[in-house]
Design a protein around this motif. Structure first.
Motif, PDB file in Angstrom:
ATOM      1  N   ALA A 300       0.829  -1.207   0.000  1.00 50.09           N
ATOM      2  CA  ALA A 300       0.000   0.000   0.000  1.00 50.09           C
ATOM      3  C   ALA A 300       0.866   1.261   0.000  1.00 50.09           C
ATOM      4  O   ALA A 300       0.559   2.233  -0.699  1.00 50.09           O
ATOM      5  N   THR A 301       1.961   1.241   0.763  1.00 53.04           N
ATOM      6  CA  THR A 301       2.850   2.403   0.815  1.00 53.04           C
ATOM      7  C   THR A 301       3.542   2.629  -0.520  1.00 53.04           C
ATOM      8  O   THR A 301       3.647   3.762  -1.013  1.00 53.04           O
ATOM      9  N   VAL A 302       4.011   1.524  -1.127  1.00 56.70           N
ATOM     10  CA  VAL A 302       4.645   1.639  -2.449  1.00 56.70           C
ATOM     11  C   VAL A 302       3.648   2.176  -3.474  1.00 56.70           C
ATOM     12  O   VAL A 302       3.981   3.039  -4.307  1.00 56.70           O
ATOM     13  N   GLY A 306       4.042   5.615  -5.309  1.00 59.97           N
ATOM     14  CA  GLY A 306       4.140   5.519  -6.761  1.00 59.97           C
ATOM     15  C   GLY A 306       3.163   6.443  -7.460  1.00 59.97           C
ATOM     16  O   GLY A 306       3.525   7.130  -8.431  1.00 59.97           O
ATOM     17  N   GLU A 307       1.927   6.463  -6.982  1.00 64.92           N
ATOM     18  CA  GLU A 307       0.949   7.354  -7.604  1.00 64.92           C
ATOM     19  C   GLU A 307       1.302   8.819  -7.350  1.00 64.92           C
ATOM     20  O   GLU A 307       1.100   9.676  -8.213  1.00 64.92           O
ATOM     21  N   SER A 308       1.840   9.114  -6.158  1.00 64.86           N
ATOM     22  CA  SER A 308       2.276  10.486  -5.878  1.00 64.86           C
ATOM     23  C   SER A 308       3.387  10.904  -6.838  1.00 64.86           C
ATOM     24  O   SER A 308       3.429  12.053  -7.293  1.00 64.86           O
ATOM     25  N   MET A 309       4.287   9.975  -7.156  1.00 66.86           N
ATOM     26  CA  MET A 309       5.363  10.282  -8.092  1.00 66.86           C
ATOM     27  C   MET A 309       4.811  10.532  -9.490  1.00 66.86           C
ATOM     28  O   MET A 309       5.275  11.436 -10.201  1.00 66.86           O
ATOM     29  N   SER A 335      -3.401   2.688  -3.120  1.00 64.12           N
ATOM     30  CA  SER A 335      -2.847   1.727  -2.156  1.00 64.12           C
ATOM     31  C   SER A 335      -3.526   0.366  -2.235  1.00 64.12           C
ATOM     32  O   SER A 335      -2.975  -0.629  -1.748  1.00 64.12           O
ATOM     33  N   ILE A 336      -4.699   0.297  -2.842  1.00 67.68           N
ATOM     34  CA  ILE A 336      -5.456  -0.959  -2.908  1.00 67.68           C
ATOM     35  C   ILE A 336      -5.016  -1.816  -4.091  1.00 67.68           C
ATOM     36  O   ILE A 336      -4.826  -3.036  -3.953  1.00 67.68           O
TER      37      ILE A 336
END
Length: 356
Positions: A300-302, A306-309, A335-336
Motif C-alpha cells: 500500500a505504501t509503495v 508511486g501514484e504520488s510520483m 494503495s489498494i
C-alpha cells in the motif's frame, strides 16, 4: 390653597371621573404597567421558564461546538488540502457499497470493480492527455473492460493471455494512430506514448483483475474485504498520526506531506487490523496477521508513493475531482491496487493453514 388652586384641582378630579373614550382608555392601559397575568410562583410558568432556559443553553452549546468543529476542519483543510467532512461521508458511502457488494453476492462486486477500473482508466488517460501524452481513451476502456472481466470469468492462465492481448491491442492502436496523423512527432515522444499505453493496462485493469481472481476463490470475498480493510486502516492510521504528530518528512521530493510518524501510525493500524481479521474473518492463526499486516502495508505504501510520483511528474495534485475530499478514483485505489497481488499470493500460502 387659593381659590384658583381649588378650582384647578376640582377640574382635574372632574376630568379623572369623566368617562374615557376608547382611544384614551387604550392609551392609559399602555402607559400603566400591567401585572403579570401568571403569578411568578405558578409551577407551569416556572417549568416553562426552565425549559426555555435549557433550550437556549443547548442551542448555544451546539452553536459553539459547530463553530469549533468548522474552525478545526478549516485548519485541517488548510494543512492537508482536503475537506474532512466530505471525505468522511464519501468514504463511509463507498465502504457501505463495498461491504454490501461482497457480503451477500460476489457478482455485484464485479460490477463495482469494473466501474472503478473504467473510471480510473478514463481519469488517468485524461490526466496524461493534459500533460501532453497521446492516449486513446476508447480503446483503453475496451481493452480494460475485457481484462477486468477475464479475471473473474476466465482461468488464471487465460487471464495472462488476455493481459498480453490487451497490452498489444492498445500499443498497436497507438502506433497506427501515430502513423495516420503523420505530424512529425519525435521518436522519443512516440515511444513514451506506447509505453504509457501499455502501463495503463497493467496498472489499472490488470491489478483489478487479480483482485477478481482472489474473489472467485472459495471464501475469496472475505480475503478481498480483509486486504482492503487493512489497506484502508493503514491509510487512515497514517493520515491521523501524520496530521497530529507528523514532524519528519518521509519522501519530501515525492510526497511532502507524508511523514515517518504517519508511517509508524500506519504500521500499527495495519498490524492490529490484520491480526483481528485473521482470527475473526479469515479463520487463520493470530500470528498470520503479523505477516499479512506488514506485507499489505508495504504494498500500500509503495502504491501510494508511486501514484504520488506519477502525479508530481504530471504536475497535478489529484487525478480528478470526482470524489470531493478524496480527489479521483485512482487517488483512492493507489494503495489498494498494488495490494491485490500480495493478497492473492498470501491466500495461496496461508489458506492451507486454515484447512489443516
Amino acid at each position: 390653597m387659593t381659590g384658583a388652586d381649588a378650582a384647578g384641582a376640582g377640574h382635574a378630579r372632574a376630568a379623572d371621573d369623566a368617562p374615557l373614550t376608547r382611544k384614551d382608555a387604550a392609551a392609559r392601559r399602555a402607559a400603566t404597567p400591567q401585572a403579570d397575568a401568571t403569578p411568578p410562583t405558578d409551577p407551569s410558568a416556572v417549568f416553562q421558564s426552565h425549559i426555555r432556559a435549557a433550550r437556549s443553553e443547548f442551542e448555544s452549546q451546539v452553536a459553539h461546538a459547530r463553530a469549533e468543529f468548522e474552525e478545526a476542519n478549516e485548519r485541517i483543510k488548510q494543512r492537508t488540502g482536503r475537506d474532512l467532512i466530505l471525505a468522511i461521508l464519501i468514504g463511509l458511502a463507498i465502504g457501505a457499497v463495498l461491504i454490501a457488494s461482497l457480503v451477500f453476492f460476489k457478482w455485484p462486486f464485479v460490477v463495482f470493480a469494473l466501474a472503478a477500473a473504467l473510471l480510473g482508466i478514463f481519469e488517468f488517460g485524461r490526466a496524461l492527455i493534459a500533460a501532453g501524452r497521446r492516449v486513446d481513451i476508447v480503446p483503453q476502456l475496451i481493452a480494460g473492460a475485457a481484462l477486468v472481466l477475464a479475471g473473474f470469468f476466465l482461468t488464471p492462465w487465460m487471464l495472462w493471455v488476455t493481459a498480453f492481448v490487451a497490452v498489444a491491442f492498445v500499443i498497436v492502436w497507438r502506433l497506427i494512430g501515430q502513423m495516420a496523423r503523420r505530424d512529425g512527432r519525435l521518436y522519443g515522444d512516440v515511444l513514451g506514448d506506447v509505453l504509457v499505453a501499455g502501463f495503463i493496462q497493467v496498472y489499472v485493469p490488470f491489478l483489478t483483475a487479480l483482485c477478481l481472481v482472489l474473489l472467485q476463490r472459495d471464501g475469496g470475498e472475505w480475503w478481498v474485504l480483509a486486504f482492503i480493510i487493512v489497506a484502508v486502516a493503514a491509510d487512515t492510521g497514517a493520515y491521523a498520526t501524520g496530521l497530529t504528530l507528523g514532524r519528519h518528512p518521509m519522501a519530501p521530493r515525492i510526497s511532502p506531506k507524508k511523514t515517518w510518524e504517519g508511517f509508524a501510525g500506519a504500521a500499527v493500524a495495519a498490524i492490529v487490523a490484520a491480526v483481528l481479521l485473521a482470527m475473526f474473518m479469515l479463520n487463520l492463526p493470530w500470528w498470520t496477521g503479523l505477516i499479512i499486516g506488514p506485507l499489505i502495508l508495504a504494498s500500500a505504501t509503495v502504491g501510494d508513493l508511486g501514484e504520488s510520483m506519477i502525479k508530481r511528474d504530471l504536475g497535478i495534485k489529484d487525478m480528478s475531482s470526482w470524489l470531493p475530499g478524496h480527489g479521483g478514483v485512482l487517488d483512492r485505489l493507489d494503495s489498494i491496487l498494488p495490494s491485490a497481488p500480495v493478497a492473492l499470493a498470501l491466500s495461496y500460502l496461508l489458506v492451507p493453514l486454515a484447512a489443516s
